[in-house]
Scaffold this motif. Structure first.
Motif, PDB file in Angstrom:
ATOM      1  N   ASP A  49     101.189  31.046  55.024  1.00  0.00           N
ATOM      2  CA  ASP A  49     100.429  31.908  54.432  1.00  0.00           C
ATOM      3  C   ASP A  49      99.091  31.870  54.245  1.00  0.00           C
ATOM      4  O   ASP A  49      98.264  32.655  53.413  1.00  0.00           O
ATOM      5  N   ASP A  50      98.479  30.828  54.789  1.00  0.00           N
ATOM      6  CA  ASP A  50      97.189  30.463  54.718  1.00  0.00           C
ATOM      7  C   ASP A  50      96.278  31.078  55.914  1.00  0.00           C
ATOM      8  O   ASP A  50      96.654  30.772  57.111  1.00  0.00           O
ATOM      9  N   ASP A 107      95.034  22.771  50.135  1.00  0.00           N
ATOM     10  CA  ASP A 107      94.614  23.697  49.244  1.00  0.00           C
ATOM     11  C   ASP A 107      95.530  24.377  48.332  1.00  0.00           C
ATOM     12  O   ASP A 107      95.302  25.321  47.614  1.00  0.00           O
ATOM     13  N   GLY A 108      96.830  24.017  48.604  1.00  0.00           N
ATOM     14  CA  GLY A 108      98.046  24.487  47.617  1.00  0.00           C
ATOM     15  C   GLY A 108      98.476  25.787  48.146  1.00  0.00           C
ATOM     16  O   GLY A 108      99.274  26.451  47.736  1.00  0.00           O
ATOM     17  N   ILE A 109      98.208  26.222  49.450  1.00  0.00           N
ATOM     18  CA  ILE A 109      98.769  27.464  50.178  1.00  0.00           C
ATOM     19  C   ILE A 109      99.352  27.075  51.454  1.00  0.00           C
ATOM     20  O   ILE A 109      98.856  26.068  52.291  1.00  0.00           O
ATOM     21  N   PHE A 165     106.732  23.977  48.930  1.00  0.00           N
ATOM     22  CA  PHE A 165     106.319  25.102  49.890  1.00  0.00           C
ATOM     23  C   PHE A 165     107.520  25.453  50.733  1.00  0.00           C
ATOM     24  O   PHE A 165     107.254  25.880  51.828  1.00  0.00           O
ATOM     25  N   ASP A 209     101.108  22.158  54.422  1.00  0.00           N
ATOM     26  CA  ASP A 209      99.776  22.500  53.804  1.00  0.00           C
ATOM     27  C   ASP A 209      98.933  21.750  54.516  1.00  0.00           C
ATOM     28  O   ASP A 209      98.408  20.638  53.770  1.00  0.00           O
ATOM     29  N   ASP A 226     100.781  26.585  55.022  1.00  0.00           N
ATOM     30  CA  ASP A 226     100.205  27.012  56.366  1.00  0.00           C
ATOM     31  C   ASP A 226     100.454  28.509  56.900  1.00  0.00           C
ATOM     32  O   ASP A 226      99.671  29.219  57.336  1.00  0.00           O
ATOM     33  N   LYS A 282      93.038  30.629  46.893  1.00  0.00           N
ATOM     34  CA  LYS A 282      94.193  31.474  47.001  1.00  0.00           C
ATOM     35  C   LYS A 282      93.696  32.822  46.916  1.00  0.00           C
ATOM     36  O   LYS A 282      94.457  33.888  47.695  1.00  0.00           O
ATOM     37  N   ASN A 326      93.018  33.951  50.377  1.00  0.00           N
ATOM     38  CA  ASN A 326      94.062  33.722  51.205  1.00  0.00           C
ATOM     39  C   ASN A 326      93.953  32.338  51.929  1.00  0.00           C
ATOM     40  O   ASN A 326      94.158  32.197  53.014  1.00  0.00           O
ATOM     41  N   GLY A 327      93.306  31.281  51.198  1.00  0.00           N
ATOM     42  CA  GLY A 327      93.196  30.065  51.731  1.00  0.00           C
ATOM     43  C   GLY A 327      91.896  29.897  52.560  1.00  0.00           C
ATOM     44  O   GLY A 327      91.764  28.561  53.184  1.00  0.00           O
TER      45      GLY A 327
END
Length: 460
Positions: free
Chosen positions: A267-268, A261-263, A252, A257, A265, A277, A280-281
């Motif tokens: 962008d979450d 959840d793979g996103i 990232f 993160d 922070d 995703k 948006n998380g």
């Protein structure tokens, strides 16, 4: 020949400026220490073996001044090469003469010795962090007593580095003299031992990494990152870190993160709670495609148009309120949730309509008919989506034009009364047909009475 030799020596001496190994970061070096002159044995001996057999015999052959007796300055030029110049002085007290009756003669002398030498030095690299073997060639000019001569030099050395810029330098130089008379200037060896200080490196940010090797010369950083900082210690230099002040992951770009959840922070929209995703998380408990934070009914599936809640059916007729034109009155699907007007209802309306009375020859409704009109209104409002037409009819008595006008006015009077008492105007219209639609024989009084009527028709 003598002058040619001096010219060759001068060219070699000024070909460069270093007797010590440096690097590009610290291109300059200054050295000083003591030197020892082996008093001519190498030129007195008859063979190479004999020349160097007494190399370590310092007591018998070496002359040493017990003080700082040499100085050198040097400049690194690249590819492990450096050039420099060294000045030295000594006092020759031991001079090895020719072999006599199988032994070398060591004469006691008192000769001043001065040398200035230019050297081309090559470093073999540093081994075990501290040891740096070197080789050198060059030339110089030496003064011995009242005599002087040029020499061509070569030798080996070893630097032992205590730190990046301070080291012990050891060097032995073979100085070959071009003089035929070795009493003027013998070929000899000179040994050097002293300290070397490298300098000239620039470290603007003071992080211990020189600017030439520092990828971030204006900001203090770490050696493993070529001088660039990693403020949050996540292994990603600040220049490549999208979140330089927060420990994060390489995948990232150095951002965390927190919810895994793979996103990242940054962008979450819900960095503390795992979510897909697509949202948006943010989580979606009921799986209706609406994030819980935006879902008015997070536990129950519902459409986005109703903020995640299922559409209600208040009247329970199977038609959702959003599609139900009569959401508070039970109806049918076929009639968009509104109740359908049956033939029985139409008959009921017309039974009421038949009893509406008007003043003779006028469109004025008699007061005795108001209760009947109220009943008609109540029935109509039970079917709020239905539209009705009020029709007026007459018998054939009198003029046709008069009958047509009167029928229209009476139908309009009923419509206006119903509107005034609570029926939506958009649901009503009126029309008069005069005597054109009789339901009985106009030849009899009873028939004419039936033809003078008001009817209610459902508009399909």
């Amino acid at each position: 020949m003598k002058h040619l030799n001096k010219f060759v020596v001068a060219v070699l001496m000024f070909a460069g400026l270093s007797s010590q190994a440096q690097d590009k970061n610290n291109p300059w070096a200054f050295s000083f220490g003591v030197n020892a002159v082996d008093g001519g044995r190498v030129s007195a001996a008859e063979s190479i073996k004999n020349q160097f057999s007494e190399y370590f015999n310092a007591n018998d052959n070496w002359s040493v001044v017990p003080s700082v007796s040499y100085f050198g300055v040097s400049r690194y030029v690249g590819d492990n090469f450096s050039f420099g110049v060294t000045g030295s002085f000594n006092k020759i007290e031991k001079f090895v003469g020719p072999k006599f009756d199988g032994d070398y003669v060591v004469a006691k002398t008192d000769l001043a010795y001065y040398g200035i030498d230019g050297v081309i030095n090559y470093s073999f690299g540093t081994f075990v962090k501290y040891f740096e073997p070197t080789a050198h060639i060059g030339g110089g000019y030496t003064f011995l007593g009242d005599n002087s001569a040029g020499t061509v030099n070569g030798g080996l050395g070893l630097n032992i580095w205590f730190s990046e810029t301070v080291g012990l330098s050891l060097r032995s130089t073979y100085k070959h003299s071009f003089e035929d008379d070795r009493t003027v200037m013998p070929t000899h060896m000179q040994h050097f031992a002293g300290l070397t200080f490298k300098f000239g490196g620039k470290d603007t940010d003071g992080d211990g990494i020189y600017d030439k090797d520092d990828a971030c010369p204006e900001v203090p950083g770490l050696k493993q990152y070529n001088g660039c900082p990693d403020t949050d210690g996540d292994g990603i230099i600040d220049g490549n870190d999208a979140c330089p002040d927060t420990f994060g992951l390489a995948e990232f770009q150095g951002c965390p993160d927190t919810d895994g959840d793979g996103i990242a922070d940054k962008d979450d929209a819900c960095p503390e709670v795992a979510g897909p995703k697509a949202l948006n998380g943010c989580p979606d408990k009921d799986g209706d495609g609406i994030a819980d934070k935006d879902d008015n009914c997070p536990e129950v599936k519902g459409p986005k148009e109703n903020k995640g809640c299922p559409w209600p059916d208040r009247d329970g007729d199977g038609v959702l309120d959003k599609d139900d034109k009569c959401p508070d009155v039970k109806g049918t699907v076929a009639n968009n949730g509104c109740p359908e007007v049956t033939e029985e209802v139409v008959k009921k309306l017309n039974d009421f309509a038949k009893s509406i009375l008007f003043d003779t020859g006028k469109s004025t409704i008699k007061a005795s008919s108001f209760e009947t009109l109220a009943s008609i209104k109540n029935v109509m409002n039970e079917y709020p989506s239905a539209k009705f037409r009020i029709e007026g009819h007459t018998d054939n008595t009198g003029k046709l034009a008069t009958n047509e006008r009167l029928s229209k006015e009476r139908a309009a009077a009923v419509k206006d009364y119903l509107i005034a008492n609570g029926v939506d105007a958009s649901r009503l219209e009126s029309e008069g047909y005069g005597p054109s639609k009789p339901v009985a024989d106009n030849k009899t009084a009873a028939g004419r009475a039936q033809n003078r009527r008001t009817e209610v028709v459902v508009i399909k």
